[in-house]
Design a protein around this motif. Sequence first.
Motif, PDB file in Angstrom:
ATOM      1  N   ASN A 199      -0.371 -65.945  18.135  1.00  0.00           N
ATOM      2  CA  ASN A 199       0.856 -66.552  18.649  1.00  0.00           C
ATOM      3  C   ASN A 199       0.641 -67.178  20.026  1.00  0.00           C
ATOM      4  OD1 ASN A 199       2.150 -65.662  16.341  1.00  0.00           O
ATOM      5  ND2 ASN A 199       3.093 -63.886  17.324  1.00  0.00           N
ATOM      6  N   ASN A 209       0.914 -71.233  20.066  1.00  0.00           N
ATOM      7  CA  ASN A 209       2.166 -71.658  20.691  1.00  0.00           C
ATOM      8  C   ASN A 209       1.920 -72.453  21.966  1.00  0.00           C
ATOM      9  OD1 ASN A 209       3.743 -70.504  18.690  1.00  0.00           O
ATOM     10  ND2 ASN A 209       4.028 -68.583  19.800  1.00  0.00           N
ATOM     11  N   ARG A 252       3.662 -73.929  16.206  1.00  0.00           N
ATOM     12  CA  ARG A 252       4.391 -72.678  16.423  1.00  0.00           C
ATOM     13  C   ARG A 252       3.799 -71.617  15.502  1.00  0.00           C
ATOM     14  NH1 ARG A 252       9.836 -74.039  15.521  1.00  0.00           N
ATOM     15  NH2 ARG A 252       9.651 -73.503  13.312  1.00  0.00           N
ATOM     16  N   GLU A 309       4.307 -67.533  14.348  1.00  0.00           N
ATOM     17  CA  GLU A 309       5.292 -66.451  14.364  1.00  0.00           C
ATOM     18  C   GLU A 309       4.790 -65.236  13.588  1.00  0.00           C
ATOM     19  OE1 GLU A 309       9.543 -68.614  14.459  1.00  0.00           O
ATOM     20  OE2 GLU A 309       8.302 -69.221  12.743  1.00  0.00           O
TER      21      GLU A 309
END
Length: 365
Positions: free
Chosen positions: A273, A277, A287, A289
Amino acid sequence: MQDNNNDLPSPATGAPAVPAASGSGGQPRPLRFEFVGSGSEYFRIWIVNALLTIVTLGIYSAWAKVRTMQYFYRNTRLDAASFDYHGRASAILKGRAIVFGLAMVFQLTSHISPLLSLVLGLALALVFPLLLVRSLRFRMANSSYRGLRFAFTGGDAEAYKVFLLWPALTLLTLYALAPLAHQRFKQYQHNHTRFGTAPFAIDATAGGFYGVYLRAFGMMVAVMVVTAVAGGALGNVFGGGRGGVVMAFLVAAVGFYVALLAIGPFFMARLQNLVWNHTTLAPHAFRSEVKAGRLFFIFVTNMIATVLTLGLFMPFAKVRSMRYRIESMTMLAAAPLDAFVAGETQQVGALGDAAVDWYDIDIAL
């Protein structure tokens, strides 16, 4: 994260990037990564690879790697198009032969003369960053999306800092600089990777990496403290003595193993992440997650199933883990990808082969 400016210039020509895009109100359009493979499909590849590798005393492992890479690349999709891997087994075999030969020479010299083995060890330390850079170039140059190749342009001088200087400083500081060394490696890797002529970039800070490492370390310490206290309490229940000591030791050992088991998924999730990110590809962002709890559940159930099936669940376990991590990724496209890829293809065609430094070697195992 870097601003997704739709007028970012092309790194090669200074021309404006493809116009923005397709989301409503000019917002980036989220494109989820997909993995469409299955455990049963990969099992057939895995079992053949394993048997042929054993029969050929490991030689077939290079071809096994190519088949495995192609399977996972070709089953990873973005915007209804798949990735592909073009590496040749002969190049991988060559790289492994080099590593095996160097290891054998080092082993022989260690029996002949400690001084000679020390000199050879220093020589190997000087050579390995060069081999690792060429391996990264090989991997990227043989990876593609919609027919357009990736490329890695990192230089040798910086590679010595990333693969030699920072690891040495990490050891000298008893791993206090490990997060900083990791951040420098990711900077080197992402900031020198291209898709066609479009550059990737990363702005994750060293503080972010320290946060991931410290949380993981804190989690491990907390689990070990709890199990140590539980072990001591059980030892008292058993009345102390040898039985109590044995029980306390067993509980502490189990707690240590649980801590190690939990730390892997947590670290992997937080690191993925953090990196993605803060990564961009020209005007596009990403992105990630990944949920640590979900990844931990996958790891535990994979481990149990693998043990119960005497290892035969391993290919299914790999597919489960890869699918979750891939499908936790989203590309925030600032422009239609078909136009972006077409534009990059034209740039590469005008400039000649983008993969200028195509080194025919891959030492990654």
